[in-house]
Design a protein around this motif. Structure first.
Motif, short mmCIF file in Angstrom:
data_model
loop_
_atom_site.label_atom_id
_atom_site.label_comp_id
_atom_site.label_asym_id
_atom_site.label_seq_id
_atom_site.Cartn_x
_atom_site.Cartn_y
_atom_site.Cartn_z
N SER A 182 51.14 31.95 37.24
CA SER A 182 50.74 33.30 36.86
C SER A 182 50.67 33.38 35.34
O SER A 182 51.30 32.58 34.63
N LEU A 183 49.93 34.37 34.85
CA LEU A 183 49.87 34.57 33.40
C LEU A 183 51.21 35.04 32.84
O LEU A 183 51.53 34.80 31.69
N TYR A 184 51.98 35.72 33.69
CA TYR A 184 53.24 36.31 33.25
C TYR A 184 54.37 35.81 34.15
O TYR A 184 54.13 35.34 35.26
N SER A 189 49.73 36.01 41.27
CA SER A 189 49.28 34.62 41.26
C SER A 189 47.90 34.50 40.63
O SER A 189 46.96 35.20 41.02
N GLY A 190 47.77 33.58 39.67
CA GLY A 190 46.47 33.28 39.08
C GLY A 190 45.83 32.09 39.75
O GLY A 190 44.60 31.97 39.79
N ALA A 191 46.65 31.19 40.28
CA ALA A 191 46.18 30.04 41.06
C ALA A 191 47.33 29.63 41.96
O ALA A 191 48.48 29.60 41.55
N ALA A 210 43.92 32.34 45.27
CA ALA A 210 44.25 33.13 44.07
C ALA A 210 43.29 32.85 42.93
O ALA A 210 42.81 33.78 42.27
N ALA A 211 42.99 31.59 42.65
CA ALA A 211 42.03 31.26 41.59
C ALA A 211 40.60 31.53 42.03
O ALA A 211 39.71 31.70 41.19
N THR A 212 40.38 31.59 43.33
CA THR A 212 39.04 31.73 43.89
C THR A 212 38.94 33.03 44.69
O THR A 212 39.94 33.56 45.16
N ARG A 253 41.52 30.02 35.39
CA ARG A 253 41.84 29.82 36.80
C ARG A 253 41.33 28.46 37.28
O ARG A 253 42.01 27.75 38.02
N ARG A 254 40.11 28.10 36.87
CA ARG A 254 39.58 26.79 37.26
C ARG A 254 40.45 25.68 36.70
O ARG A 254 40.80 24.72 37.41
N HIS A 255 40.79 25.78 35.42
CA HIS A 255 41.62 24.77 34.78
C HIS A 255 42.95 24.60 35.52
O HIS A 255 43.39 23.48 35.81
N MET A 256 43.60 25.71 35.85
CA MET A 256 44.90 25.65 36.51
C MET A 256 44.77 25.16 37.94
O MET A 256 45.63 24.41 38.43
N ALA A 257 43.71 25.56 38.63
CA ALA A 257 43.52 25.09 40.01
C ALA A 257 43.34 23.58 40.04
O ALA A 257 43.93 22.89 40.89
#
Length: 280
Positions: A182-184, A189-191, A210-212, A253-257
């Motif tokens: 998550s960002l925080y 959830s961001g991914a 979450a990312a998608t 999100r793509r990077h983290m996924a």
């Protein structure tokens, strides 16, 4: 929140014609969280008496739509299957007070269709199928990974009810890996990436949520190398399908996924014998 346009709450056990302005009421944590000006009547499922979680004769699990997150967590704590830890990991992925924990339902989380819905993550990763019931009583099944079609969009007809989700016995024997970011520190959830390694044939499924805007479940007959996994995931998600909101930009999100998917692959896949094999 007081829904001042709702004129009636009907017990779902009492059959009545579905009409415009009706909505199914499970736990109500979403319905009562913001104005719903289009609603006129709620159809309450809380007295249907469905068993929250039942193990079927073939070893599969049927999770009722009205099963709360707290009930699922308690079940998972005593469930001996190898995939059982994943249940608690996904339950804990909620941003939930104790009130939400005890009222929010599995079915509600799926039917909201939000990218960060962790019950979507859990049931899609374990190859779950949703049982849907129309107003005329007819039933159909669809894979959870196909049930959620976009952010807030799902494969539900007018008045159709999500009755339960079934997780196949074979998926419950899988060794799993879970990653979430998550960002925080306490953010949505961001991914969220889940891997499931089948002990019978060695196949690997990696599911990204979450990312998608929709669940993306990738299946490999044998664990792939890092390059193949990255290329397959990039090919499976079109540019607009990386979710974009205040909880994360699409590029992040793509990077983290991709990063979390590789961590999951490395945790579950056998160690390659050479650099060349790792790249395949």
């Amino acid at each position: 929140m007081d829904l001042n346009t709702v004129l009636e709450v009907r017990d779902a056990r009492q059959l009545a014609t579905w009409r415009t302005g009706d909505a199914w009421l499970g736990g109500g944590t979403y319905l009562f969280s913001e104005p719903q000006p289009h609603l006129r009547r709620l159809v309450d499922l809380s007295r249907m008496g469905w068993e929250p979680v039942a193990q079927l004769p073939d070893g599969s699990l049927e999770i009722a739509a009205t099963c709360t997150i707290a009930q699922l967590s308690r079940f998972a704590a005593r469930f001996p299957a190898p995939a059982a830890p994943l249940f608690e990991q996904c339950c804990r992925a909620f941003l939930a007070s104790f009130k939400i924990w005890n009222m929010a339902t599995v079915g509600g989380n799926l039917c909201n269709g939000l990218p960060a819905g962790p019950m979507i993550s859990l049931t899609a990763a374990l190859d779950g199928s949703a049982l849907l019931q129309a107003q005329d009583g007819s039933r159909r099944r669809t894979k959870v990974a196909d049930f959620v079609t976009g952010a807030g969009r799902k494969d539900l007809g007018e008045g159709e009810l999500l009755r339960s989700v079934t997780l196949p016995a074979r998926a419950l024997t899988c060794r799993t890996a879970f990653r979430q970011v998550s960002l925080y520190g306490l953010g949505r959830s961001g991914a969220l990436v889940i891997g499931a390694l089948d002990p019978l044939d060695g196949s690997l499924a990696i599911t990204v949520t979450a990312a998608t805007v929709r669940p993306v479940r990738l299946w490999f007959p044998t664990p792939p190398g890092a390059a193949v996994l990255r290329g397959t995931l990039d090919a499976a998600v079109a540019g607009p399908e990386w979710f974009d909101d205040i909880h994360g930009l699409p590029a992040w999100r793509r990077h983290m996924a991709l990063r979390l998917a590789e961590e999951v692959r490395a945790e579950l896949a056998p160690h390659p014998s050479s650099p060349e094999e790792a790249a395949r």
